[in-house]
Scaffold this motif. Structure first.
Motif, PDB file in Angstrom:
ATOM      1  N   PHE A 294       0.815  -1.211   0.000  1.00  0.00           N
ATOM      2  CA  PHE A 294       0.000   0.000   0.000  1.00  0.00           C
ATOM      3  C   PHE A 294       0.851   1.265   0.000  1.00  0.00           C
ATOM      4  O   PHE A 294       0.429   2.297  -0.526  1.00  0.00           O
ATOM      5  CB  PHE A 294      -0.964  -0.018   1.186  1.00  0.00           C
ATOM      6  N   LYS A 295       2.035   1.201   0.600  1.00  0.00           N
ATOM      7  CA  LYS A 295       2.944   2.343   0.515  1.00  0.00           C
ATOM      8  C   LYS A 295       3.330   2.602  -0.940  1.00  0.00           C
ATOM      9  O   LYS A 295       3.361   3.747  -1.395  1.00  0.00           O
ATOM     10  CB  LYS A 295       4.201   2.082   1.347  1.00  0.00           C
ATOM     11  N   LEU A 296       3.605   1.530  -1.670  1.00  0.00           N
ATOM     12  CA  LEU A 296       3.942   1.675  -3.079  1.00  0.00           C
ATOM     13  C   LEU A 296       2.762   2.204  -3.879  1.00  0.00           C
ATOM     14  O   LEU A 296       2.910   3.044  -4.767  1.00  0.00           O
ATOM     15  CB  LEU A 296       4.397   0.326  -3.652  1.00  0.00           C
ATOM     16  N   SER A 297       1.553   1.705  -3.548  1.00  0.00           N
ATOM     17  CA  SER A 297       0.368   2.048  -4.331  1.00  0.00           C
ATOM     18  C   SER A 297      -0.140   3.453  -4.042  1.00  0.00           C
ATOM     19  O   SER A 297      -0.656   4.124  -4.943  1.00  0.00           O
ATOM     20  CB  SER A 297      -0.750   1.029  -4.065  1.00  0.00           C
ATOM     21  N   PHE A 298      -0.010   3.920  -2.791  1.00  0.00           N
ATOM     22  CA  PHE A 298      -0.637   5.180  -2.414  1.00  0.00           C
ATOM     23  C   PHE A 298       0.354   6.297  -2.107  1.00  0.00           C
ATOM     24  O   PHE A 298       0.020   7.474  -2.233  1.00  0.00           O
ATOM     25  CB  PHE A 298      -1.555   4.969  -1.200  1.00  0.00           C
ATOM     26  N   ASP A 299       1.545   5.962  -1.669  1.00  0.00           N
ATOM     27  CA  ASP A 299       2.474   7.020  -1.261  1.00  0.00           C
ATOM     28  C   ASP A 299       3.609   7.238  -2.255  1.00  0.00           C
ATOM     29  O   ASP A 299       3.922   8.369  -2.605  1.00  0.00           O
ATOM     30  CB  ASP A 299       3.068   6.697   0.115  1.00  0.00           C
ATOM     31  N   TRP A 300       4.219   6.167  -2.695  1.00  0.00           N
ATOM     32  CA  TRP A 300       5.478   6.291  -3.419  1.00  0.00           C
ATOM     33  C   TRP A 300       5.328   6.339  -4.931  1.00  0.00           C
ATOM     34  O   TRP A 300       6.028   7.079  -5.601  1.00  0.00           O
ATOM     35  CB  TRP A 300       6.410   5.144  -3.034  1.00  0.00           C
ATOM     36  N   ILE A 301       4.430   5.536  -5.497  1.00  0.00           N
ATOM     37  CA  ILE A 301       4.333   5.451  -6.963  1.00  0.00           C
ATOM     38  C   ILE A 301       2.927   5.777  -7.458  1.00  0.00           C
ATOM     39  O   ILE A 301       2.727   6.642  -8.304  1.00  0.00           O
ATOM     40  CB  ILE A 301       4.740   4.045  -7.459  1.00  0.00           C
ATOM     41  N   GLY A 302       1.919   5.061  -6.922  1.00  0.00           N
ATOM     42  CA  GLY A 302       0.569   5.131  -7.473  1.00  0.00           C
ATOM     43  C   GLY A 302      -0.054   6.508  -7.442  1.00  0.00           C
ATOM     44  O   GLY A 302      -0.532   7.019  -8.460  1.00  0.00           O
ATOM     45  N   THR A 303      -0.063   7.140  -6.265  1.00  0.00           N
ATOM     46  CA  THR A 303      -0.718   8.444  -6.145  1.00  0.00           C
ATOM     47  C   THR A 303      -0.058   9.529  -6.990  1.00  0.00           C
ATOM     48  O   THR A 303      -0.763  10.297  -7.668  1.00  0.00           O
ATOM     49  CB  THR A 303      -0.780   8.872  -4.671  1.00  0.00           C
ATOM     50  N   PRO A 304       1.272   9.671  -6.982  1.00  0.00           N
ATOM     51  CA  PRO A 304       1.875  10.687  -7.876  1.00  0.00           C
ATOM     52  C   PRO A 304       1.500  10.480  -9.340  1.00  0.00           C
ATOM     53  O   PRO A 304       1.205  11.458 -10.058  1.00  0.00           O
ATOM     54  CB  PRO A 304       3.377  10.493  -7.656  1.00  0.00           C
TER      55      PRO A 304
END
Length: 665
Positions: A294-304
């Protein structure tokens, strides 16, 4: 057109081999029961069809998905069987092989996962195996594409000479052999249309108490066989048949076994499993892995990435569409439908594609690495406490992608009551359709803790599912769960092509929905927001959507919702959860997710926002899931119960959290 049936034990690389032979991607996973229905593809450079059947240990099925394979052999009449085995676990795999060889259908045996065999102290001589088994034997490693070309050529060659392949005949004990011969003669006398090898195979399977075969014999009125049931069972023919097969396998492997001078032991799997399957550390590691996803999906890659896509769709794309439609003289009503309804609504949902695809890429990597089987194993002890087992957790994991496939995956569960319980709790898993609405609210109220908030929702769904399963255990009087067995494949470095294909296979459904269900839902909510009982309206407060939303608003005030627009949007979510986001964009007359996030600050507090997410997590499953529940249970009653009970649970829990939270916040 010739047909090849692809059969083998679970986790032998069967579906991966199917993909390589057919150039057609099918869903690949590393846990038992991933293939719940046959999949078909065309053999590369040939008109031959390849049918990928569920992974099974025996032709005597325990579950619905295993019965698919046996039924296909009875009715599908394949020209050739490709039996895929794990070269490192050949003794167990050959039990199914013998059953296939006795059928009289030509068999090509593929010893797959040769890399695993290289780590053992011995190898197998393929010509010796072929001599003992009376079939073609080929070595492959589907992950590295080793031996695929040779196997492909051999399959085509075997199809050309399929008529000359004899059925395998084992030296069964005299009483068994005599009964087989006598019953074969009697059955062929009454049913001369049955081939002799097929007749003999039917009799052996019948003696081995294969219930699917016995049901088939009853339907076909094979009285010469069915009248022998009591005699077969009294003489314990099933045990004699099994022991004869096991002895033959041991003799075959002994003859074919050769020392491995280049043995390269690999202890990586054992070292990793000491931690990830640890009784105490397994669950925390499982939680940590999902937190990282979820960090990858929402903070680090997905959201940007989603923000960039949203800026493009709500800015240049919307402006260009408005300019073109105005220059073409489009009617204002139609222009509003196309831009404010369809473009803004569907486009607002599509902006979440990067987040969803990143999450699916992570799940595909975990599947291909071999971890997902461990996830089921470490949850087995927890599931046993509620009368289920780790096998029930597999559909729940699958439900993270889509509740429909999660419900369908319950076919791997043997006991009817366990299967029903798993079906009823599967919709509580947070499917990918809910991600867009999660993303909106965490961006608005929990920007610093997006991964934690989303993770809490996923695990809240699991907790609710487990609590309900315990209640159902008591209600249905589930005294003990069935035995849970699962193969733990060796760990592999995930292949990029499998990750990409897996991501697309899981994510394409979301994109497809945007062009179909979400499109239709967006048009519907736009019409409801622009029409009243008396015709078109300019004030949305006079629309049908407002009338319905205001009527139901008092019901939602106890959980912190004070906007009729939100209530109306929730109603459309029963069609598909993705529509909720599109409906809000249309009802609030906004141009994208950024504007919608800004709007939320005046409508919700962090507490009420979280309570609404809890409600969306648990309330009525979408139409597709409800239809699947009806199909899998064969009952409208359970479909209606699922819809009603989930609404009550969602409403009760959301109200409880809001009312208790309001005392402290």
């Amino acid at each position: 057109m010739a047909t090849i049936a692809l059969l083998g034990n679970p986790n032998t690389g069967k579906t991966t081999l199917f993909n390589e032979l057919t150039d057609k991607y099918a869903y690949v996973g590393n846990w038992t029961g991933v293939t719940v229905e046959k999949k078909m593809g065309q053999l590369t450079d040939s008109e031959t069809m390849v049918v990928d059947l569920p992974g099974i240990y025996s032709l005597n099925p325990l579950t619905k998905d295993e019965a698919v394979a046996t039924d296909y052999l009875l009715t599908g009449h394949p020209d050739l069987i490709l039996n895929v085995t794990n070269a490192g676990q050949l003794k167990r795999n050959l039990l199914l092989t013998i059953e296939l060889l006795e059928s009289g259908i030509p068999v090509v045996l593929a010893l797959n996962m040769l890399d695993d065999l290289q780590q053992s102290p011995f190898l197998f001589d393929l010509p010796t195996l072929a001599e003992w088994l009376h079939c073609q034997v080929k070595g492959t490693n589907a992950r590295s594409k080793q031996g695929i070309a040779a196997l492909h050529a051999n399959l085509l060659q075997s199809l050309d000479h399929s008529a000359v392949s004899p059925a395998l005949t084992l030296p069964y004990p005299e009483p068994v052999a005599h009964a087989i011969d006598a019953t074969t003669q009697a059955l062929q006398a009454t049913h001369p249309e049955l081939p002799r090898d097929f007749t003999r195979w039917l009799i052996i399977q019948y003696m081995a108490q294969n219930q699917t075969i016995r049901d088939y014999a009853q339907r076909q009125q094979l009285t010469a066989l069915t009248h022998q049931t009591a005699a077969f069972d009294q003489q314990n023919f099933e045990d004699h048949i099994f022991q004869t097969r096991l002895t033959f396998i041991e003799q075959t492997l002994q003859a074919a076994r050769r020392p491995n001078p280049a043995m390269q032991p690999n202890q990586l799997t054992q070292r990793i499993d000491r931690w990830v399957t640890h009784p105490l550390l397994g669950i925390p590691i499982f939680i940590g892995i999902f937190w990282l996803m979820f960090k990858l999906s929402f903070d680090w890659i997905g959201t940007p990435a989603s923000n960039l896509l949203n800026a493009w769709l709500s800015g240049p794309v919307t402006a260009t569409a408005n300019h073109l439609l105005s220059s073409w003289g489009t009617l204002p009503f139609l222009q509003s439908l196309l831009v404010n309804g369809i473009l803004d609504g569907v486009g607002g949902v599509l902006t979440f594609v990067p987040q969803i695809f990143v999450l699916f890429a992570c799940i595909s990597a975990l599947e291909d690495s071999g971890y997902m089987a461990r996830a089921a194993l470490v949850t087995d002890r927890l599931m046993q406490m509620i009368g289920l087992n780790g096998k029930s957790f597999i559909p729940l994991i699958i439900g993270f992608g889509c509740n429909v496939t999660g419900v369908m995956a319950t076919r791997t569960i043997e006991q009817p009551k366990e299967r029903l319980v798993t079906i009823l709790i599967s919709p509580f898993m947070s499917c990918s359709a809910r991600l867009p609405i999660y993303s909106l609210f965490v961006a608005a109220f929990f920007s610093r803790h997006q991964a934690v908030i989303v993770l809490s929702l996923y695990f809240l769904g699991i907790v609710v599912a487990l609590v309900m399963a315990k209640i159902y255990q008591l209600a249905f009087r589930l005294k003990r769960s069935s035995t849970f067995m699962i193969e733990l494949p060796k760990y592999h470095v995930p292949r990029l092509d499998i990750i990409l294909q897996g991501t697309w296979d899981k994510g394409k459904g979301f994109v497809k929905k945007a062009g179909t269900v979400i499109f239709a839902g967006t048009v519907l909510i736009w019409l409801l927001s622009n029409l009243s009982w008396h015709g078109p309206v300019t004030d949305i407060d006079q629309s049908l959507a407002a009338t319905l939303g205001k009527l139901l608003l008092p019901l939602f005030i106890p959980l912190g919702v004070r906007s009729w627009e939100v209530v109306s949007a929730l109603l459309t979510g029963v069609m598909a959860k993705e529509i909720i986001t599109a409906s809000m964009i249309v009802l609030f007359h906004l141009t994208g997710r950024t504007a919608l996030v800004a709007t939320f600050s005046g409508l919700f507090t962090p507490l009420s926002a979280y309570c609404l997410l809890v409600f969306i997590l648990l309330y009525i499953p979408c139409f597709s899931t409800l239809a699947t529940i009806k199909a899998e249970t064969g009952s409208t009653k359970w479909m209606v119960y699922s819809a009603g009970s989930s609404f009550v649970i969602a409403y009760g829990l959301a109200v409880l959290i809001y009312q208790v939270g309001s005392l402290f916040l």
